[in-house]
Motif scaffolding. Structure first.
Motif, PDB file in Angstrom:
ATOM      1  N   ARG A 109     -13.842 -22.729   2.502  1.00 29.66           N
ATOM      2  CA  ARG A 109     -13.250 -22.202   3.743  1.00 29.66           C
ATOM      3  C   ARG A 109     -12.216 -23.179   4.286  1.00 29.66           C
ATOM      4  O   ARG A 109     -11.101 -22.794   4.632  1.00 29.66           O
ATOM      5  N   ASP A 110     -12.582 -24.454   4.345  1.00 34.47           N
ATOM      6  CA  ASP A 110     -11.679 -25.462   4.895  1.00 34.47           C
ATOM      7  C   ASP A 110     -10.397 -25.584   4.065  1.00 34.47           C
ATOM      8  O   ASP A 110      -9.314 -25.787   4.617  1.00 34.47           O
ATOM      9  N   LEU A 111     -10.511 -25.442   2.746  1.00 32.78           N
ATOM     10  CA  LEU A 111      -9.312 -25.487   1.893  1.00 32.78           C
ATOM     11  C   LEU A 111      -8.402 -24.287   2.162  1.00 32.78           C
ATOM     12  O   LEU A 111      -7.172 -24.426   2.209  1.00 32.78           O
ATOM     13  N   MET A 112      -8.999 -23.118   2.340  1.00 33.18           N
ATOM     14  CA  MET A 112      -8.193 -21.922   2.654  1.00 33.18           C
ATOM     15  C   MET A 112      -7.517 -22.078   4.016  1.00 33.18           C
ATOM     16  O   MET A 112      -6.351 -21.701   4.183  1.00 33.18           O
ATOM     17  N   LEU A 113      -8.236 -22.628   4.982  1.00 34.81           N
ATOM     18  CA  LEU A 113      -7.640 -22.840   6.298  1.00 34.81           C
ATOM     19  C   LEU A 113      -6.530 -23.887   6.235  1.00 34.81           C
ATOM     20  O   LEU A 113      -5.510 -23.761   6.914  1.00 34.81           O
ATOM     21  N   LYS A 114      -6.711 -24.900   5.395  1.00 34.05           N
ATOM     22  CA  LYS A 114      -5.654 -25.903   5.208  1.00 34.05           C
ATOM     23  C   LYS A 114      -4.402 -25.245   4.632  1.00 34.05           C
ATOM     24  O   LYS A 114      -3.289 -25.516   5.085  1.00 34.05           O
ATOM     25  N   LEU A 115      -4.589 -24.365   3.648  1.00 32.35           N
ATOM     26  CA  LEU A 115      -3.447 -23.638   3.084  1.00 32.35           C
ATOM     27  C   LEU A 115      -2.761 -22.809   4.167  1.00 32.35           C
ATOM     28  O   LEU A 115      -1.529 -22.813   4.286  1.00 32.35           O
ATOM     29  N   ALA A 116      -3.544 -22.099   4.968  1.00 32.91           N
ATOM     30  CA  ALA A 116      -2.967 -21.296   6.046  1.00 32.91           C
ATOM     31  C   ALA A 116      -2.190 -22.181   7.024  1.00 32.91           C
ATOM     32  O   ALA A 116      -1.089 -21.819   7.460  1.00 32.91           O
ATOM     33  N   ASN A 117      -2.732 -23.336   7.359  1.00 30.82           N
ATOM     34  CA  ASN A 117      -2.046 -24.246   8.280  1.00 30.82           C
ATOM     35  C   ASN A 117      -0.735 -24.768   7.688  1.00 30.82           C
ATOM     36  O   ASN A 117       0.248 -24.933   8.407  1.00 30.82           O
ATOM     37  N   LEU A 118      -0.722 -25.035   6.382  1.00 26.88           N
ATOM     38  CA  LEU A 118       0.508 -25.486   5.729  1.00 26.88           C
ATOM     39  C   LEU A 118       1.556 -24.371   5.711  1.00 26.88           C
ATOM     40  O   LEU A 118       2.747 -24.625   5.927  1.00 26.88           O
ATOM     41  N   VAL A 119       1.118 -23.139   5.452  1.00 23.85           N
ATOM     42  CA  VAL A 119       2.042 -22.000   5.493  1.00 23.85           C
ATOM     43  C   VAL A 119       2.595 -21.850   6.905  1.00 23.85           C
ATOM     44  O   VAL A 119       3.803 -21.646   7.090  1.00 23.85           O
ATOM     45  N   GLU A 120       1.729 -21.986   7.903  1.00 30.67           N
ATOM     46  CA  GLU A 120       2.194 -21.872   9.288  1.00 30.67           C
ATOM     47  C   GLU A 120       3.177 -22.991   9.634  1.00 30.67           C
ATOM     48  O   GLU A 120       4.198 -22.753  10.288  1.00 30.67           O
ATOM     49  N   ARG A 121       2.896 -24.208   9.177  1.00 30.19           N
ATOM     50  CA  ARG A 121       3.782 -25.338   9.427  1.00 30.19           C
ATOM     51  C   ARG A 121       5.184 -25.073   8.872  1.00 30.19           C
ATOM     52  O   ARG A 121       6.194 -25.393   9.496  1.00 30.19           O
ATOM     53  N   ASP A 122       5.255 -24.479   7.677  1.00 26.75           N
ATOM     54  CA  ASP A 122       6.526 -24.252   6.997  1.00 26.75           C
ATOM     55  C   ASP A 122       6.994 -22.799   7.093  1.00 26.75           C
ATOM     56  O   ASP A 122       7.821 -22.356   6.299  1.00 26.75           O
ATOM     57  N   ARG A 123       6.490 -22.087   8.066  1.00 18.89           N
ATOM     58  CA  ARG A 123       6.757 -20.652   8.182  1.00 18.89           C
ATOM     59  C   ARG A 123       8.242 -20.319   8.231  1.00 18.89           C
ATOM     60  O   ARG A 123       8.705 -19.416   7.518  1.00 18.89           O
ATOM     61  N   ALA A 124       9.009 -21.009   9.044  1.00 21.08           N
ATOM     62  CA  ALA A 124      10.438 -20.689   9.184  1.00 21.08           C
ATOM     63  C   ALA A 124      11.155 -20.855   7.846  1.00 21.08           C
ATOM     64  O   ALA A 124      11.962 -19.999   7.454  1.00 21.08           O
ATOM     65  N   PHE A 125      10.859 -21.931   7.123  1.00 24.54           N
ATOM     66  CA  PHE A 125      11.462 -22.157   5.814  1.00 24.54           C
ATOM     67  C   PHE A 125      11.054 -21.058   4.845  1.00 24.54           C
ATOM     68  O   PHE A 125      11.882 -20.516   4.109  1.00 24.54           O
ATOM     69  N   LEU A 126       9.770 -20.697   4.831  1.00 24.57           N
ATOM     70  CA  LEU A 126       9.277 -19.671   3.910  1.00 24.57           C
ATOM     71  C   LEU A 126       9.861 -18.299   4.222  1.00 24.57           C
ATOM     72  O   LEU A 126      10.122 -17.510   3.313  1.00 24.57           O
ATOM     73  N   GLU A 127      10.073 -17.998   5.506  1.00 25.84           N
ATOM     74  CA  GLU A 127      10.706 -16.731   5.870  1.00 25.84           C
ATOM     75  C   GLU A 127      12.117 -16.641   5.284  1.00 25.84           C
ATOM     76  O   GLU A 127      12.511 -15.601   4.751  1.00 25.84           O
ATOM     77  N   VAL A 128      12.866 -17.731   5.367  1.00 28.60           N
ATOM     78  CA  VAL A 128      14.223 -17.749   4.822  1.00 28.60           C
ATOM     79  C   VAL A 128      14.183 -17.655   3.305  1.00 28.60           C
ATOM     80  O   VAL A 128      14.941 -16.897   2.691  1.00 28.60           O
ATOM     81  N   LEU A 129      13.288 -18.426   2.680  1.00 29.36           N
ATOM     82  CA  LEU A 129      13.180 -18.408   1.224  1.00 29.36           C
ATOM     83  C   LEU A 129      12.801 -17.020   0.710  1.00 29.36           C
ATOM     84  O   LEU A 129      13.365 -16.530  -0.269  1.00 29.36           O
ATOM     85  N   GLU A 130      11.862 -16.359   1.376  1.00 24.18           N
ATOM     86  CA  GLU A 130      11.482 -14.997   1.001  1.00 24.18           C
ATOM     87  C   GLU A 130      12.657 -14.037   1.180  1.00 24.18           C
ATOM     88  O   GLU A 130      12.842 -13.134   0.372  1.00 24.18           O
ATOM     89  N   ALA A 131      13.447 -14.228   2.237  1.00 26.82           N
ATOM     90  CA  ALA A 131      14.613 -13.369   2.454  1.00 26.82           C
ATOM     91  C   ALA A 131      15.611 -13.528   1.314  1.00 26.82           C
ATOM     92  O   ALA A 131      16.157 -12.542   0.808  1.00 26.82           O
ATOM     93  N   LEU A 132      15.831 -14.766   0.889  1.00 27.53           N
ATOM     94  CA  LEU A 132      16.755 -15.007  -0.223  1.00 27.53           C
ATOM     95  C   LEU A 132      16.233 -14.380  -1.504  1.00 27.53           C
ATOM     96  O   LEU A 132      16.975 -13.732  -2.246  1.00 27.53           O
ATOM     97  N   ASP A 133      14.963 -14.589  -1.791  1.00 23.86           N
ATOM     98  CA  ASP A 133      14.374 -14.137  -3.053  1.00 23.86           C
ATOM     99  C   ASP A 133      14.235 -12.618  -3.121  1.00 23.86           C
ATOM    100  O   ASP A 133      14.316 -12.034  -4.189  1.00 23.86           O
ATOM    101  N   ASN A 134      14.024 -11.985  -1.976  1.00 23.36           N
ATOM    102  CA  ASN A 134      13.785 -10.545  -1.945  1.00 23.36           C
ATOM    103  C   ASN A 134      14.984  -9.727  -1.504  1.00 23.36           C
ATOM    104  O   ASN A 134      15.012  -8.522  -1.698  1.00 23.36           O
ATOM    105  N   GLY A 135      15.926 -10.357  -0.845  1.00 27.44           N
ATOM    106  CA  GLY A 135      17.085  -9.617  -0.352  1.00 27.44           C
ATOM    107  C   GLY A 135      16.786  -8.800   0.881  1.00 27.44           C
ATOM    108  O   GLY A 135      17.551  -7.924   1.259  1.00 27.44           O
ATOM    109  N   LYS A 136      15.666  -9.093   1.526  1.00 25.73           N
ATOM    110  CA  LYS A 136      15.329  -8.355   2.745  1.00 25.73           C
ATOM    111  C   LYS A 136      15.651  -9.205   3.965  1.00 25.73           C
ATOM    112  O   LYS A 136      15.771 -10.419   3.846  1.00 25.73           O
TER     113      LYS A 136
END
Length: 181
Positions: free
Chosen positions: A82-109
């Motif tokens: 559980r703690d490892l999954m929550l750590k992953l979620a926290n890392l995704v949240e920390r880098d959310r803005a970057f990941l949103e842009v990266l997903e936009a580039l990769d998907n074209g959305k």
């Protein structure tokens, strides 16, 4: 924000483009790469390592070893998972803005600001699902099965082995969360 303007917000030279096998980034055995293209603009984002059957075999071997009887991962208790999954979620949240842009580039959305659909929604759902799945890790319960006679039978829910996951292009980060969750 369009995917064209999103390109300016990601330093392409800092993207990791190698395969992730056995807890490390590695080049493919063949050394082959392929171009990742923004479908909205048709511009090349970067070139990434192309996994061949040898790379898949290495990844499966590593996954089987990690899951072997007596291994650290196999014996990890539910609250640690559980703690490892929550750590992953926290890392995704920390880098959310970057990941949103990266997903936009990769998907074209679009990124989807101001309540409109786009990668911001994908990241929101990813975070929600990772935290939801984390909540189940320490609540894996078995069940007693009624049987005749002086017997006790039960079902124990546990992972059974390695699986491969093919992630389509349209929701890669959310589908990754579904697979690891």
């Amino acid at each position: 924000m369009t995917t064209k303007s999103a390109t300016n917000k990601v330093d392409i030279s800092k993207l990791e483009t190698r395969l992730f096998i056995n807890n490390e980034f590695v080049n493919s055995v063949s050394g082959n790469t392929f171009e990742v293209v923004n479908p909205a603009t048709e511009e090349v984002i970067c070139s990434v390592q192309e996994a061949g059957h040898e790379d898949v075999d290495k990844a499966v071997t590593a996954a089987k070893a990690a899951f072997a009887v007596g291994s650290h991962w196999r014996t990890l208790n539910g609250s640690d998972r559980r703690d490892l999954m929550l750590k992953l979620a926290n890392l995704v949240e920390r880098d959310r803005a970057f990941l949103e842009v990266l997903e936009a580039l990769d998907n074209g959305k679009p990124i989807g600001t101001d309540g409109r659909y786009g990668t911001s929604v994908d990241l929101h759902l990813t975070l929600q699902y990772l935290r939801y799945a984390a909540g189940h890790a320490d609540k894996m319960l078995g069940s007693q099965i009624p049987v005749d006679g002086n017997l006790f039978a039960y079902a124990r829910k546990e992972p059974v082995g390695v699986c491969g996951a093919i992630i389509p292009w349209n929701f890669p980060i959310l589908m990754f969360a579904w697979k690891v969750g």
